[in-house]
Design a protein around this motif. Structure first.
Motif, PDB file in Angstrom:
ATOM      1  N   SER A 150       1.192  -1.475  -0.617  1.00 28.27           N
ATOM      2  CA  SER A 150      -0.422   0.057  -0.296  1.00 28.27           C
ATOM      3  C   SER A 150       1.005   1.410   0.254  1.00 28.27           C
ATOM      4  O   SER A 150       0.348   2.522  -0.664  1.00 28.27           O
ATOM      5  CB  SER A 150      -1.248  -0.172   1.148  1.00 28.27           C
TER       6      SER A 150
ATOM      7  N   ARG B 179       2.235   3.592 -10.215  1.00 27.59           N
ATOM      8  CA  ARG B 179       0.572   2.718  -9.813  1.00 27.59           C
ATOM      9  C   ARG B 179       0.950   1.369 -10.199  1.00 27.59           C
ATOM     10  O   ARG B 179       1.946   1.090 -11.645  1.00 27.59           O
ATOM     11  CB  ARG B 179       0.161   3.613 -10.484  1.00 27.59           C
ATOM     12  N   ASP B 180       0.351   0.448  -9.799  1.00 27.73           N
ATOM     13  CA  ASP B 180       0.727  -0.983 -10.289  1.00 27.73           C
ATOM     14  C   ASP B 180      -0.670  -2.057 -10.821  1.00 27.73           C
ATOM     15  O   ASP B 180      -1.071  -1.989  -9.420  1.00 27.73           O
ATOM     16  CB  ASP B 180       1.694  -2.082  -9.758  1.00 27.73           C
ATOM     17  N   ASP B 181      -1.163  -1.985 -11.674  1.00 31.12           N
ATOM     18  CA  ASP B 181      -2.561  -2.518 -11.633  1.00 31.12           C
ATOM     19  C   ASP B 181      -3.218  -4.241 -10.424  1.00 31.12           C
ATOM     20  O   ASP B 181      -3.906  -4.459 -10.374  1.00 31.12           O
ATOM     21  CB  ASP B 181      -3.489  -3.125 -13.008  1.00 31.12           C
ATOM     22  N   LYS B 182      -1.759  -4.850 -10.783  1.00 30.69           N
ATOM     23  CA  LYS B 182      -1.601  -6.218  -9.535  1.00 30.69           C
ATOM     24  C   LYS B 182      -2.105  -5.836  -8.565  1.00 30.69           C
ATOM     25  O   LYS B 182      -2.375  -6.578  -7.598  1.00 30.69           O
ATOM     26  CB  LYS B 182      -0.710  -6.279 -10.221  1.00 30.69           C
TER      27      LYS B 182
ATOM     28  N   PHE C 142      -2.704  -2.187  -6.897  1.00 25.05           N
ATOM     29  CA  PHE C 142      -4.404  -1.900  -6.847  1.00 25.05           C
ATOM     30  C   PHE C 142      -5.180  -3.509  -6.909  1.00 25.05           C
ATOM     31  O   PHE C 142      -6.622  -3.165  -5.842  1.00 25.05           O
ATOM     32  CB  PHE C 142      -4.732  -0.786  -7.945  1.00 25.05           C
ATOM     33  N   GLU C 143      -5.137  -4.399  -7.420  1.00 30.61           N
ATOM     34  CA  GLU C 143      -6.555  -5.009  -7.592  1.00 30.61           C
ATOM     35  C   GLU C 143      -6.422  -6.179  -6.061  1.00 30.61           C
ATOM     36  O   GLU C 143      -7.124  -7.277  -5.897  1.00 30.61           O
ATOM     37  CB  GLU C 143      -5.892  -6.112  -8.823  1.00 30.61           C
TER      38      GLU C 143
ATOM     39  N   ASN D  10      -9.306  -5.841  -3.434  1.00 25.47           N
ATOM     40  CA  ASN D  10      -9.981  -6.815  -3.521  1.00 25.47           C
ATOM     41  C   ASN D  10      -9.836  -7.284  -2.064  1.00 25.47           C
ATOM     42  O   ASN D  10     -10.683  -8.577  -0.930  1.00 25.47           O
ATOM     43  CB  ASN D  10      -9.492  -8.808  -4.201  1.00 25.47           C
TER      44      ASN D  10
ATOM     45  N   TYR E 113      -2.235   3.746  -0.389  1.00 23.28           N
ATOM     46  CA  TYR E 113      -2.197   4.102  -2.059  1.00 23.28           C
ATOM     47  C   TYR E 113      -2.337   4.574  -2.680  1.00 23.28           C
ATOM     48  O   TYR E 113      -1.904   4.971  -3.953  1.00 23.28           O
ATOM     49  CB  TYR E 113      -2.754   2.553  -2.345  1.00 23.28           C
TER      50      TYR E 113
ATOM     51  N   ASP F 253      -4.933   5.665  -4.902  1.00 26.78           N
ATOM     52  CA  ASP F 253      -5.496   4.734  -6.200  1.00 26.78           C
ATOM     53  C   ASP F 253      -7.232   5.802  -6.270  1.00 26.78           C
ATOM     54  O   ASP F 253      -8.225   4.915  -5.542  1.00 26.78           O
ATOM     55  CB  ASP F 253      -5.448   4.263  -6.629  1.00 26.78           C
TER      56      ASP F 253
ATOM     57  N   ARG G 272      -9.199   5.267  -8.325  1.00 27.39           N
ATOM     58  CA  ARG G 272     -10.357   4.120  -8.272  1.00 27.39           C
ATOM     59  C   ARG G 272     -10.950   3.682  -7.033  1.00 27.39           C
ATOM     60  O   ARG G 272     -12.078   2.539  -6.990  1.00 27.39           O
ATOM     61  CB  ARG G 272      -9.997   3.594  -9.544  1.00 27.39           C
TER      62      ARG G 272
END
Length: 277
Positions: A173, A178-181, A183-184, A188, A207, A209, A211
């Motif tokens: 965190s 930035r890394d989508d993995k 963030f996911e 989750n 983190y 983000d 989104r």
């Protein structure tokens, strides 16, 4: 190597000073004075040595400073602040790094003195994953949060393997790339763990983000959240640039009632000192 127990010398002088000034100062005043006396002691030449404690260490090489530290630890002699201060002034990582594989005492001092040095990042993560000492893991984690980008790949892999998942999430965190993995994973965990909503909301806030905002807003608007969860969710939303202004009723929440009662008690106490004339 010749070493001196400067802390024992100071304690002896302090005991004598307190005895001579018995009753002169209050306990709180002594608490303020002792650090100042210790600092003065560090600058005062000791006749039997011919140098002040600070000068004694300032004249040592980096290698000798760390060997001196190891000797203090192995002989169970108090490590003076003056020694640690001098080590921290130098770039002696190459001499401190081997202590990370040393005794428990050497390991603890090495982590404290190396701090959040990127050269130690991967070693810190390796040590965290191998340790069963919660306090030591927390100390390593504090440094790794500042070094998160250095160990992001390894921390993500450790998380996937179920190793120290919460520590890995906290470290991930704090990554800035930035890394989508990542963030996911953080999202989750937030969506699937109803038992630790505040903690996982704080990871999303750290983190940074945006989104995550719709998911935070959906959760805060749901029925059944506690006051603690509400507070952490609201903080996370605001940290990500959002806002939540809907009025919520937490009058039946035990923690909310405890806070209100505590605030009321504090207000009653302060009212006793208010000017009513």
């Amino acid at each position: 190597m010749k070493i001196y127990d400067f802390d024992a010398m100071f304690d002896e002088k302090l005991s004598d000073y307190i005895s001579k000034n018995s009753g002169k100062y209050k306990e709180s005043e002594w608490e303020d004075m002792i650090p100042k006396l210790y600092k003065k002691f560090g600058d005062t030449p000791i006749k039997s040595i011919g140098k002040s404690p600070k000068q004694f260490y300032a004249e040592m090489s980096g290698d000798d400073l760390v060997r001196c530290l190891k000797t203090h630890i192995s002989r169970n002699i108090s490590v003076p602040e003056f020694l640690c201060d001098e080590i921290e002034k130098r770039d002696v990582y190459e001499f401190l790094a081997p202590l990370l594989d040393g005794s428990e005492g050497e390991r603890d001092y090495a982590v404290n003195l190396i701090g959040a040095d990127r050269r130690a990042a991967k070693k810190y993560l390796e040590m965290l994953l191998a340790s069963d000492d919660a306090d030591f893991k927390n100390k390593l984690s504090d440094n790794l949060k500042e070094l998160a980008d250095e160990v992001a790949t390894e921390a993500l892999q450790a998380y996937k393997e179920g190793k120290d998942s919460e520590y890995m999430l906290e470290i991930l965190s704090r990554t800035t790339a930035r890394d989508d993995k990542i963030f996911e994973v953080l999202l989750n965990e937030f969506r699937s763990d109803d038992e630790n909503i505040p903690m996982h909301a704080s990871y999303l806030a750290a983190y940074g983000d945006e989104r995550a905002l719709p998911y935070l807003l959906e959760r805060i608007d749901g029925e059944g959240i506690t006051y603690i969860e509400y507070q952490e969710l609201k903080f996370a939303i605001e940290a990500l640039g959002g806002e939540y202004e809907k009025e919520r009723d937490f009058s039946n929440d035990e923690y909310y009632k405890m806070i209100k009662e505590s605030s009321a008690s504090a207000a009653d106490i302060f009212s006793l000192f208010s000017d009513k004339n």
